[in-house]
Design a protein around this motif. Structure first.
Motif, PDB file in Angstrom:
ATOM      1  N   GLU A 121       0.824  -1.205   0.000  1.00 21.66           N
ATOM      2  CA  GLU A 121       0.000   0.000   0.000  1.00 21.66           C
ATOM      3  C   GLU A 121       0.857   1.253   0.000  1.00 21.66           C
ATOM      4  N   LEU A 122       0.548   2.162  -0.891  1.00 24.31           N
ATOM      5  CA  LEU A 122       1.214   3.462  -0.947  1.00 24.31           C
ATOM      6  C   LEU A 122       0.162   4.546  -0.827  1.00 24.31           C
ATOM      7  N   MET A 123       0.518   5.653  -0.197  1.00 22.10           N
ATOM      8  CA  MET A 123      -0.414   6.770  -0.130  1.00 22.10           C
ATOM      9  C   MET A 123       0.273   8.051  -0.559  1.00 22.10           C
ATOM     10  N   PHE A 124      -0.461   8.877  -1.285  1.00 24.96           N
ATOM     11  CA  PHE A 124       0.008  10.174  -1.765  1.00 24.96           C
ATOM     12  C   PHE A 124      -0.980  11.227  -1.300  1.00 24.96           C
ATOM     13  N   LEU A 125      -0.484  12.274  -0.676  1.00 23.15           N
ATOM     14  CA  LEU A 125      -1.362  13.296  -0.117  1.00 23.15           C
ATOM     15  C   LEU A 125      -0.845  14.685  -0.449  1.00 23.15           C
ATOM     16  N   GLY A 126      -1.747  15.599  -0.732  1.00 23.24           N
ATOM     17  CA  GLY A 126      -1.323  16.972  -0.983  1.00 23.24           C
ATOM     18  C   GLY A 126      -2.481  17.839  -1.429  1.00 23.24           C
TER      19      GLY A 126
END
Lengths: 438, 438
Positions: free
Chosen positions: A299-304
């Motif tokens: 699992e990878l998460m990208f936030l912005g």
């Protein structure tokens, strides 16, 4: 690459000088030296195409402005065209014309890409130019490159995200202020977070276009926005918000693309009750977040920041530098051939967890009868809550059942809902919401 | 690109067949067809260099194994060399030799890169080959490409992350089980999360190497691991953990790279009390997370598995596909010229918030005396907590002060600590920890 360099600058044209375009123009001019050292060639902004020449454009050299966009992209000497006018036409026509004249393209136009990324990619490939669009999905968050390149040696199984800031703001407001959708929308419009015509956002069309782009990249196939199952947030009620809270969830508009066991894909946008323990539940306001699940990486998460002039301009400029570097080296970057022909499965064949709530008569054996309806259609139950609404209610349905199911086929759940709505022991207004993160 | 294609395969050599290498070999062989459709050429694994031929390597064709790594990289017909042996030598020599023979490089070797990325990049550029290293920092998390490309049109101001899973696991254990560093380390070693010689992890050297790579990419300059200020977690006590909890914080080993006002950079690795409201505080176990702050894009966060065979192999394979695509097109990808010569500022000129705790005598006016020490060195206070330890204590210092400062220069804080340690009203053992996220 200093002052002594005599290499010709790379010629850049900008289409659109709105919230994002004006920032892009500013960066190209103000950061010229820095960009030159990163590219190895100077960028020269040679034209800015706008619809209306009468609107003041502070910070942009008036000499550069033109309303002849067609003429601008047909100059024949452009290295890069940055398309920020949005919408399908005339954007698509202008982009295709620019490609035909040998320019590489940077665009943030999700509607155009979701309509026919395949044809645009093919035109770019055939003309040996680049087509980059990091800003089209989730503003400043680098998600296109990771899908196109970083994860291209892996097998992505699911992408799930919050990709529309307007609906996220509205749902936030409904939670914190307890107001209706209409009131939250009005506030969003007042604050400039929602447009006068909010349809594209609140009906989920904007998120659907982004979901189509993400799904295509993740699964190496062509997906059009029109193939995405999309349900907006206009029907979400304060009662749904309260029910979600009671279940330890927050309602979010989610975009989901996943691989099925038989190698088809599910692409859908809908409001969902997201478990509060899931990181997506706490993504608030104008933030976007995207989860990617893959076989090797997990699992990878990208936030912005998901929108706004500056964050989107950052993503655009990253692409501009990349395609300019390619240009300077006389090459064009990676194409992402949609080499598979994966079918988009109909929503009925998609699985999800559901939360179903409805009012029932207060008679012995009613819970068993309701449970039997679920059981008959092979829908198994995870949580059942019964509450007593108000014994003075005149409608004869004083008890409320809130039921969270296990994973079940959409089509089976639909049969359950049909049967509940027809049952004489169930009141009108059965509420259904999908559940994520358990 | 189907069965009819007769283009020559791209020849790949693998150096190292350990936890990551064995997974990479498996993917290249098992996913051959998929990789071919993504690259446009078939990958042929032509050799696997290992130190010891006697170790069984299940899943790897024994014919491919060799302990003549030098001979392998000198074949002259290699397209891609994947270096996964780690450490500076012989890895660096083999990589330079492979580059000299025209092979593109994919490596996960942070120690080698942090030692001299500049020379390796120059060698790659001079030989027209690629050097990719997504797996060197934060395992599967795509962070190198976003820094190298997505954010290259923006100005990054700070990178902060948790980039070492071993220390994160140990600190987690200290929090949840209330055990000492030594006991938590022993458990980590038993479970295979820490090596028999844990120095590189617990002293912060591994994180420092990653910080050097991140800083170099973020700020377009050369940074060596030896230039990174690094403080490990071996001195963290259960008392520190408890004090952090009391302040609403969690202790994490953080890697920080930031731009100073005078265009130098600070690069440091140290344990810090991270505010629980900050997303880094809840990054647990083997997860890594990286925050990037930039002028236009604002705050971005990347989260995922920071280590492990499969996640790291995912990152390696993303690079392999990228360099193979470049190879197939007869080009080499983006270099990140370290075109600025930004100095690394000494740690004393770095600013931080601090938490300082110490025991004092129980006399009127002591708090004022202590506060005066901070004030004298221009360190202003944010939170002051006084507690009474135990009135039967014989050491004469029964009161404990816990003080959180505002942002202050390291050098000023050091003067405060010196003076406190010399003061007769302060007991021995002044504890100092940096604070992040407020």
């Amino acid at each position: 690459m200093g002052r002594g360099t005599v290499t010709k600058p790379l010629k850049v044209a900008l289409l659109g000088a709105g919230v994002v375009g004006s920032q892009v123009a500013r960066i190209i001019v103000d950061q010229g030296g820095t960009l030159e050292s990163r590219i190895g060639r100077r960028l020269e902004l040679v034209g800015v195409g706008v619809r209306n020449l009468d609107v003041p454009r502070p910070g942009i050299d008036p000499e550069l402005l033109t309303d002849d966009l067609d003429g601008l992209v047909s100059r024949g000497d452009l290295d890069v065209v940055i398309e920020l006018i949005g919408g399908i036409e005339p954007a698509r026509g202008l982009v295709l014309k620019a490609i035909g004249h040998g320019a590489s393209i940077v665009t943030a136009n999700k509607a155009m890409l979701a309509d026919d990324l395949g044809a645009l990619s093919a035109a770019a490939r055939d003309n040996g130019v680049d087509l980059y669009y990091e800003a089209a999905v989730a503003g400043a968050i680098p998600i296109i490159r990771p899908l196109r390149e970083s994860l291209v040696g892996d097998e992505i199984t699911e992408v799930m995200g919050i990709v529309n800031g307007t609906t996220n703001f509205i749902l936030d407001k409904m939670v914190t202020d307890g107001v209706s959708f209409a009131d939250a929308l009005a506030e969003a419009q007042e604050l400039g977070y929602a447009e006068a015509d909010p349809t594209a956002d609140v009906e989920g069309h904007d998120a659907a276009a982004k979901a189509a782009i993400l799904a295509g990249l993740a699964f190496h196939t062509e997906v059009r926005g029109s193939e995405v199952f999309s349900e907006g947030i206009t029907e979400v009620t304060p009662g749904d918000i309260a029910a979600a809270e009671q279940m330890g969830c927050t309602i979010k508009l989610v975009a989901i693309a996943k691989l099925t066991d038989d190698d088809r894909i599910i692409v859908k946008v809908h409001p969902a009750m997201v478990a509060n323990k899931h990181p997506l539940a706490s993504v608030s306001g104008a933030y976007n977040a995207i989860f990617v699940n893959s076989r090797e990486a997990g699992e990878l998460m990208f936030l912005g920041a998901g929108a706004g002039g500056n964050p989107t301009a950052s993503a655009v400029m990253g692409d501009v530098v990349t395609v300019a570097r390619n240009r300077a080296r006389g090459t064009a970057g990676h194409f992402s051939p949609a080499y598979t022909r994966r079918q988009v499965a109909p929503i009925g064949e998609s699985s999800a967890q559901f939360y179903v709530s409805f009012d029932v008569v207060d008679r012995p054996g009613i819970l068993a009868k309701c449970a039997a309806v679920f059981g008959k259609h092979n829908v198994s139950l995870r949580v059942v809550q019964q509450s007593y609404l108000d014994d003075t209610r005149a409608d004869g349905f004083p008890a409320r059942l809130g039921i969270m199911t296990h994973q079940t086929l959409e089509s089976q759940l639909a049969q359950v809902i049909d049967e509940l709505e027809d049952a004489d022991f169930v009141g009108s207004g059965v509420r259904v919401m999908r559940v994520e993160g358990f």
